[in-house]
Design an enzyme around this catalytic site. Structure first.
Site, mmCIF file in Angstrom:
data_model
loop_
_atom_site.group_PDB
_atom_site.id
_atom_site.type_symbol
_atom_site.label_atom_id
_atom_site.label_comp_id
_atom_site.label_asym_id
_atom_site.label_seq_id
_atom_site.Cartn_x
_atom_site.Cartn_y
_atom_site.Cartn_z
ATOM 1 N N GLU A 101 35.876 37.868 56.847
ATOM 2 C CA GLU A 101 35.172 36.853 57.473
ATOM 3 C C GLU A 101 35.646 35.668 58.222
ATOM 4 O O GLU A 101 35.448 35.120 58.989
ATOM 5 C CB GLU A 101 34.227 36.080 56.651
ATOM 6 C CG GLU A 101 34.562 35.366 55.472
ATOM 7 C CD GLU A 101 35.193 36.281 54.121
ATOM 8 O OE1 GLU A 101 35.271 37.402 54.367
ATOM 9 O OE2 GLU A 101 35.093 35.759 52.902
ATOM 10 N N LYS A 106 33.949 46.281 57.510
ATOM 11 C CA LYS A 106 33.254 45.181 56.935
ATOM 12 C C LYS A 106 34.778 44.212 56.876
ATOM 13 O O LYS A 106 35.407 44.315 55.856
ATOM 14 C CB LYS A 106 32.841 44.769 55.704
ATOM 15 C CG LYS A 106 31.752 43.823 55.347
ATOM 16 C CD LYS A 106 32.483 42.512 55.523
ATOM 17 C CE LYS A 106 33.359 42.161 54.479
ATOM 18 N NZ LYS A 106 34.109 40.867 54.578
ATOM 19 N N SER A 134 42.814 41.141 47.637
ATOM 20 C CA SER A 134 43.321 40.759 46.583
ATOM 21 C C SER A 134 42.981 41.690 45.309
ATOM 22 O O SER A 134 42.190 42.302 45.253
ATOM 23 C CB SER A 134 42.927 39.417 46.257
ATOM 24 O OG SER A 134 41.516 39.508 46.051
ATOM 25 N N PHE A 191 42.255 39.179 55.511
ATOM 26 C CA PHE A 191 42.403 38.433 56.800
ATOM 27 C C PHE A 191 43.896 38.551 57.373
ATOM 28 O O PHE A 191 44.043 38.226 58.489
ATOM 29 C CB PHE A 191 42.194 36.748 56.357
ATOM 30 C CG PHE A 191 43.269 36.280 55.516
ATOM 31 C CD1 PHE A 191 44.563 35.748 56.257
ATOM 32 C CD2 PHE A 191 43.225 35.960 54.188
ATOM 33 C CE1 PHE A 191 45.481 35.176 55.776
ATOM 34 C CE2 PHE A 191 44.406 35.734 53.455
ATOM 35 C CZ PHE A 191 45.392 35.035 54.273
ATOM 36 N N GLU A 203 50.710 35.598 42.282
ATOM 37 C CA GLU A 203 50.767 35.773 43.738
ATOM 38 C C GLU A 203 50.316 34.264 44.356
ATOM 39 O O GLU A 203 49.351 33.776 43.925
ATOM 40 C CB GLU A 203 49.804 36.889 44.155
ATOM 41 C CG GLU A 203 49.956 37.000 45.878
ATOM 42 C CD GLU A 203 48.756 38.197 46.421
ATOM 43 O OE1 GLU A 203 47.779 38.402 45.821
ATOM 44 O OE2 GLU A 203 49.525 38.865 47.205
ATOM 45 N N CYS A 237 51.352 41.318 51.651
ATOM 46 C CA CYS A 237 51.527 42.010 50.687
ATOM 47 C C CYS A 237 52.925 42.504 50.308
ATOM 48 O O CYS A 237 53.211 42.839 49.302
ATOM 49 C CB CYS A 237 50.407 43.087 50.478
ATOM 50 S SG CYS A 237 50.698 44.274 51.505
HETATM 51 P P1 NAD Z 1 40.198 39.067 49.420
HETATM 52 O O1 NAD Z 1 40.295 39.727 48.364
HETATM 53 O O2 NAD Z 1 39.814 37.751 49.366
HETATM 54 O O3 NAD Z 1 39.189 39.697 50.748
HETATM 55 C C1 NAD Z 1 39.442 40.737 51.038
HETATM 56 C C2 NAD Z 1 37.809 41.382 51.462
HETATM 57 O O4 NAD Z 1 37.071 41.456 50.577
HETATM 58 C C3 NAD Z 1 37.407 40.689 52.659
HETATM 59 O O5 NAD Z 1 36.641 41.348 53.390
HETATM 60 C C4 NAD Z 1 36.247 39.596 51.969
HETATM 61 O O6 NAD Z 1 35.095 39.271 52.410
HETATM 62 C C5 NAD Z 1 35.913 40.804 50.613
HETATM 63 N N1 NAD Z 1 35.779 40.003 49.207
HETATM 64 C C6 NAD Z 1 36.075 38.727 49.014
HETATM 65 N N2 NAD Z 1 35.453 38.291 47.670
HETATM 66 C C7 NAD Z 1 34.637 39.567 47.518
HETATM 67 C C8 NAD Z 1 33.850 39.721 46.172
HETATM 68 N N3 NAD Z 1 33.846 38.777 45.340
HETATM 69 N N4 NAD Z 1 32.964 40.624 46.396
HETATM 70 C C9 NAD Z 1 33.262 41.607 47.409
HETATM 71 N N5 NAD Z 1 33.958 41.573 48.557
HETATM 72 C C10 NAD Z 1 34.803 40.370 48.412
HETATM 73 O O7 NAD Z 1 41.677 39.220 50.057
HETATM 74 P P2 NAD Z 1 42.106 38.195 51.344
HETATM 75 O O8 NAD Z 1 42.526 36.964 50.825
HETATM 76 O O9 NAD Z 1 41.458 38.409 52.530
HETATM 77 O O10 NAD Z 1 43.621 38.962 51.529
HETATM 78 C C11 NAD Z 1 44.796 38.548 51.026
HETATM 79 C C12 NAD Z 1 45.198 39.400 49.685
HETATM 80 O O11 NAD Z 1 45.199 40.912 50.223
HETATM 81 C C13 NAD Z 1 46.317 39.325 49.087
HETATM 82 O O12 NAD Z 1 46.075 39.454 47.761
HETATM 83 C C14 NAD Z 1 47.233 40.390 49.719
HETATM 84 O O13 NAD Z 1 48.282 40.604 48.671
HETATM 85 C C15 NAD Z 1 46.358 41.440 49.619
HETATM 86 N N6 NAD Z 1 46.753 42.488 50.485
HETATM 87 C C16 NAD Z 1 47.221 43.862 50.059
HETATM 88 C C17 NAD Z 1 47.639 44.612 50.978
HETATM 89 C C18 NAD Z 1 48.250 45.949 50.357
HETATM 90 O O14 NAD Z 1 48.272 46.989 51.231
HETATM 91 N N7 NAD Z 1 48.451 46.228 49.081
HETATM 92 C C19 NAD Z 1 47.597 44.418 52.460
HETATM 93 C C20 NAD Z 1 47.157 43.299 52.949
HETATM 94 C C21 NAD Z 1 46.800 42.245 51.976
#
Ligand code: NAD
Length: 500
Positions: free
Chosen positions: A199, A196, A249, A172, A400, A304
């Site tokens: 959400e 994808k 994450s 997000f 984090e 991140c």
């Molecule tokens: P998230 O992991 O909750 O969600 C990311 C994506 O995965 C979303 O599209 C979500 O719908 C999907 N998802 C969530 N749970 C899932 C599951 N159980 N199975 C399959 N798909 C699933 O992350 P977030 O809260 O949207 O974003 C924040 C995280 O992203 C932080 O940990 C941040 O550090 C990381 N991030 C990393 C970078 C990088 O380049 N390393 C860049 C931006 C954000």
């Protein structure tokens, strides 16, 4: 875009085969403006059949698109870049509304995304292969054995070719930019794509994808489906999907990496982080305060590349602590487009609860709370929070938080400070503020992180460089952006030939 922009009864459409497709039935969640609590739309969460349609559309489009000359493919991206410039403020406002960023942060999100499109426009040179003529000479056939015939040369070359349908799963926190890390380079290289998005920010993603079709991207080359884990898991194992790019994450990254790898896909997962900033006693004080505040508090700590742990060496606390607390107090929390606002809300109520819990945990662990963000009494917000004397092994120091919480640790020496970065399971970035070239070089070589900042709070790479997380901040071999992304979205093909 036609009609009313936001409507709490609308379910955000998928984008399949060059047009919006109504999302129907199944589980849904609300897409909420985090600053106001207003429901902007609903999001379909488990429409697996839409994912099938999207992959099918991308699969059908692949042959024609991959056979389109790379220069022609890039002409579409040049037009897309122009469209993004024309719609810059519209996209900015959508980010402010759907994500909650300040207007300045939202502009940064769009601008850094456009950088990726510009980089992908270079695909004709980035995709170039290599040639080595005359790797051998054959004299084994009768005609070649005639006296004076130098033989038939064998030539060899490497070509880079597209791989097929690629999938992108995005978080997000950068609603426009992170999808642009992926699909422009994928399609420039001749692949087709299914996005994808999170959400929590699917409206931004839909607009981003729709504009690409306006720029002339043929139907099926870029598709989008909304959804949650069921849709993601379906895409990860779909027979017609060749590659998966994920940003999110670490817990989800591990799941994606494992599932998609076992299913035989090429996978890159950019994951979570806990980033350290070392402040040496000799640092330029203004630069250190500026850098630490923007790194820890920018985007409400939801980055991140957020520096969330400040390690103060020797007597650095004497000048650093009063100044950093004073600077954090100047931050104005408000709705992102309100005049003077310098910090927006957290993305949702669950995040507010998570950050509040982390603050309570820090107090219980014995850290000194210097500035308490819970005092900001606005629904959806937690203000700048600073802890001093944080125990080195506490959750505050190790996990984090993804919110505006700065944890200060104190150490005696440079080596003690570098040891703090080593203990972290993450390795996204590490920063040092110092006047000493010796300290900076030692830090760079031993910090154990893939992106290093020296007197810079957020060492964000330009799109021409890979986004180089290490350790639990990345799973895979080839990162997003830079030449890594060209290699990720192409296959090498070797040609060895001779002509008689
Ligand atoms: P998230 O992991 O909750 O969600 C990311 C994506 O995965 C979303 O599209 C979500 O719908 C999907 N998802 C969530 N749970 C899932 C599951 N159980 N199975 C399959 N798909 C699933 O992350 P977030 O809260 O949207 O974003 C924040 C995280 O992203 C932080 O940990 C941040 O550090 C990381 N991030 C990393 C970078 C990088 O380049 N390393 C860049 C931006 C954000």
């Amino acid at each position: 875009m036609e009609g009313k922009l936001y409507c709490m009864t609308r379910t955000i459409e998928h984008f399949i085969d060059g047009k919006r497709m109504e999302a129907s039935g199944g589980a849904s969640c609300d897409d909420v403006n985090p600053a106001t609590g207003e429901v902007l739309a609903k999001v379909s969460m488990d429409e697996v059949s839409a994912a099938d349609l999207a992959v099918d559309s991308a699969h059908r489009a692949f042959r024609g698109w991959s056979e389109t000359p790379v220069g022609d493919r890039c002409q579409v991206l040049f037009r897309y870049k122009e469209l993004l410039e024309q719609h810059f403020e519209e996209l900015t406002q959508m980010i402010v509304d759907e994500h909650g960023k300040t207007t300045a942060e939202a502009r940064g999100d769009v601008r850094r995304g456009i950088d990726c499109v510009e980089y992908a426009c270079g695909a004709p040179s980035l995709m170039m292969g290599r040639t080595l003529p005359r790797i051998a000479v054959s004299t084994s056939f009768s005609r070649e054995r005639e006296e004076g015939n130098p033989g038939v040369p064998l030539d060899s070359s490497l070509e880079r070719v597209p791989i097929g349908v690629c999938v992108g799963i995005t978080p997000f926190n950068f609603p426009i930019m992170v999808p642009l890390w992926m699909w422009p380079m994928a399609v420039a290289c001749g692949n087709t794509f299914v996005l994808k998005p999170s959400e929590k920010v699917s409206l931004c993603a839909l607009r981003e994808v729709e504009l690409a079709t306006e720029a002339g991207l043929p139907s099926g080359v870029l598709n989008m489906v909304t959804g949650g884990p069921d849709v993601v898991n379906h895409l990860l194992t779909h027979d017609d999907v060749k590659a998966v790019s994920f940003v999110g994450s670490t817990a989800v990254a591990k799941h994606i990496y494992k599932t998609a790898s076992v299913a035989g896909k090429r996978v890159q997962c950019m994951a979570g982080a806990k980033n350290t900033m070392i402040i040496m006693p000799d640092a330029n004080q203004d630069a250190a305060i500026d850098g630490v505040i923007s790194s820890s508090m920018g985007n409400t700590g939801q980055r991140c590349l957020a520096g969330s742990v400040a390690v103060l060496v020797g007597d650095a606390p004497d000048w650093f602590i009063p100044r950093v607390v004073e600077a954090a107090k100047q931050i104005k929390t408000a709705k992102g487009d309100e005049s003077g606002c310098t910090m927006g809300p957290l993305i949702d109520d669950a995040s507010v609860q998570r950050v509040n819990k982390a603050i309570e945990g820090g107090i219980e662990a014995g850290a000194d709370l210097l500035l308490d963000g819970r005092e900001v009494k606005l629904r959806g917000f937690v203000g700048p929070t600073i802890f001093d004397n944080v125990p080195h092994d506490s959750a505050l120091a190790m996990e984090e938080i993804f919110g505006p919480v700065l944890s200060i640790l104190r150490v005696d020496t440079l080596d003690d400070a570098i040891a703090v970065t080593h203990r972290s399971p993450y390795g996204n970035m590490a920063v040092m503020f110092t006047d000493s070239g010796y300290a900076a070089n030692k830090f760079k070589d031993t910090a154990g992180a893939g992106m290093i900042g020296i007197n810079v709070g957020v060492p964000a790479p330009m799109a021409v460089f890979p986004f180089c997380g290490w350790k639990d901040s990345f799973f895979g071999t080839l990162h997003s952006n830079g030449e890594d992304s060209v290699r990720f979205y192409t296959e090498g093909r070797i040609l060895v030939s001779r002509w008689f």
